[in-house]
Design a protein around this motif. Sequence first.
Motif, PDB file in Angstrom:
ATOM      1  N   LEU A 164      45.786  33.386  38.439  1.00 32.85           N
ATOM      2  CA  LEU A 164      45.077  33.471  39.803  1.00 32.85           C
ATOM      3  C   LEU A 164      44.316  34.812  40.091  1.00 32.85           C
ATOM      4  CD1 LEU A 164      44.178  31.286  41.912  1.00 32.85           C
ATOM      5  CD2 LEU A 164      46.058  32.433  43.216  1.00 32.85           C
ATOM      6  N   VAL A 165      43.112  34.682  40.115  1.00 33.61           N
ATOM      7  CA  VAL A 165      42.236  35.908  40.481  1.00 33.61           C
ATOM      8  C   VAL A 165      41.138  35.870  41.684  1.00 33.61           C
ATOM      9  CG1 VAL A 165      40.689  37.816  39.851  1.00 33.61           C
ATOM     10  CG2 VAL A 165      42.203  36.733  38.015  1.00 33.61           C
ATOM     11  N   GLU A 166      41.431  36.522  42.817  1.00 34.20           N
ATOM     12  CA  GLU A 166      40.777  36.455  43.833  1.00 34.20           C
ATOM     13  C   GLU A 166      40.190  38.219  44.065  1.00 34.20           C
ATOM     14  OE1 GLU A 166      39.197  34.037  45.482  1.00 34.20           O
ATOM     15  OE2 GLU A 166      40.669  32.438  44.487  1.00 34.20           O
ATOM     16  N   ARG A 167      38.815  38.129  44.634  1.00 28.01           N
ATOM     17  CA  ARG A 167      38.392  39.454  44.970  1.00 28.01           C
ATOM     18  C   ARG A 167      37.491  39.629  46.209  1.00 28.01           C
ATOM     19  NH1 ARG A 167      35.959  38.822  39.778  1.00 28.01           N
ATOM     20  NH2 ARG A 167      37.418  40.486  39.033  1.00 28.01           N
ATOM     21  N   MET A 168      37.308  40.368  47.004  1.00 26.52           N
ATOM     22  CA  MET A 168      36.558  40.655  48.051  1.00 26.52           C
ATOM     23  C   MET A 168      35.905  42.006  48.356  1.00 26.52           C
ATOM     24  SD  MET A 168      36.999  39.200  52.065  1.00 26.52           S
ATOM     25  CE  MET A 168      37.196  37.443  51.422  1.00 26.52           C
ATOM     26  N   ASP A 169      34.837  42.306  48.816  1.00 31.78           N
ATOM     27  CA  ASP A 169      34.402  43.622  49.199  1.00 31.78           C
ATOM     28  C   ASP A 169      34.712  43.816  50.605  1.00 31.78           C
ATOM     29  OD1 ASP A 169      33.758  43.714  46.347  1.00 31.78           O
ATOM     30  OD2 ASP A 169      31.492  43.811  46.777  1.00 31.78           O
ATOM     31  N   PHE A 170      35.277  44.822  50.943  1.00 35.86           N
ATOM     32  CA  PHE A 170      35.450  45.195  52.395  1.00 35.86           C
ATOM     33  C   PHE A 170      34.526  46.238  52.752  1.00 35.86           C
ATOM     34  CE2 PHE A 170      40.210  43.743  52.771  1.00 35.86           C
ATOM     35  CZ  PHE A 170      39.764  42.364  52.619  1.00 35.86           C
ATOM     36  N   ASP A 171      33.909  46.385  53.865  1.00 38.49           N
ATOM     37  CA  ASP A 171      33.180  47.474  54.496  1.00 38.49           C
ATOM     38  C   ASP A 171      33.947  48.746  54.900  1.00 38.49           C
ATOM     39  OD1 ASP A 171      30.575  46.070  53.552  1.00 38.49           O
ATOM     40  OD2 ASP A 171      30.787  44.805  55.632  1.00 38.49           O
ATOM     41  N   ALA A 172      34.696  49.216  54.242  1.00 38.15           N
ATOM     42  CA  ALA A 172      35.642  50.071  54.474  1.00 38.15           C
ATOM     43  C   ALA A 172      35.862  51.269  53.425  1.00 38.15           C
ATOM     44  CB  ALA A 172      37.075  49.643  54.912  1.00 38.15           C
ATOM     45  N   HIS A 173      36.094  52.411  54.025  1.00 40.46           N
ATOM     46  CA  HIS A 173      36.543  53.501  53.021  1.00 40.46           C
ATOM     47  C   HIS A 173      37.795  53.038  52.296  1.00 40.46           C
ATOM     48  CE1 HIS A 173      38.149  57.437  51.563  1.00 40.46           C
ATOM     49  NE2 HIS A 173      36.685  57.821  51.415  1.00 40.46           N
TER      50      HIS A 173
END
Length: 365
Positions: A164-173
């Motif tokens: 399983l692979v999941e990814r997400m971009d967070f608006d955080a340092h």
Amino acid sequence: MTDAPPDKRAAPPPFGQGFLRDIWWFAALSDEVRPGSLKRYELLGEPVLIGRTRAGEVFAMRDICPHRAAPLSAGRVVDRDGEGETVECPYHGWRFRPDGGCAAIPSLTGEQEFDVARIRVRSYPARESQGLVFVWMASDPRLPAEPDHAPPVFPGVVGGGPKLVERMDFDAHIDHAVVGLMDPAHGPYVHKQWWWRTESSQHEKSKAFEPRELGFAMARHAPSSNSRAYKLLGGKPATEIVFRLPALRWEHIQVGERQVLALTLLTPITEKKTRITQVFWSDHPVFGLAKPFLRAGAKAFLKQDGDMVNLQNEGLRYDPALIWIDDADKQAKWYQGLKREWFRSRSEARPFANPVEPAVLRWRS
């Protein structure tokens, strides 16, 4: 006679600013970088091309042609004129070897004297480890040097490729993303799934921690009784949770002879954006039977964390002072201490000395 000015490199940037350098950052999954492919990434605010020659070699270079600034990733891998495999710029056909050296400038005529060899694109060491591509981001790209340590190796990479692979971009340092990842007290408030835990199920917990290479670990233990998802594994699971610089966290679960590895890799894209990639390996049959459920759960966790990051950003716009408490925020304090020691050890050209001491931490969640 005056004293020499202090070495500013020895002072690490404040929390929420800057990046660790002279270290391996996760960039991509190996199977995402196909032979003959060129892919554009942004790492630590830098445009990075990650490619693979048709012979199978992974390489990385700055994704800007030094001629007219076209992205080299928009070009192609070619093999001509006995040069070996090179990256051809889509604008004027300048060709660069995987190490960044210029191999040819097609517009030059035979009588024109120009030393092509003095043209270079910045290159980055790239290595593969267990199906993951890591890129070494040097502190001074003008003085490239071979990495002085290898990319990390993780336990429990079993059962073939990732399940399983999941990814997400967070608006955080990256700093805020990391401490959010290791925060043990937010679960009942942010992740309110019936199959995980609820506010009413909170109770006091006590966990033993110990220093590890470039980080620390929550020593192997039986999962908390209010963590219901572990019951899917059956038997008597025993789990160990490890954090390692620059931003790697993994949970290795053993159930008899079966293993589960839940690996979270954080990659800074810019000062204000961080990519979170979750990769699961396992030889446990539950991953075949409950994969849709597990995928939905991973997506829900990431979305809930992302929503909270966006909410947190409303307060961070005012640059408030942050209060860190023991023991719930001790891991966040350790992370900051590890970062400071990394900066200082590199600046002083000495071995890294892990500042984490063995401890038992207690909190309610």
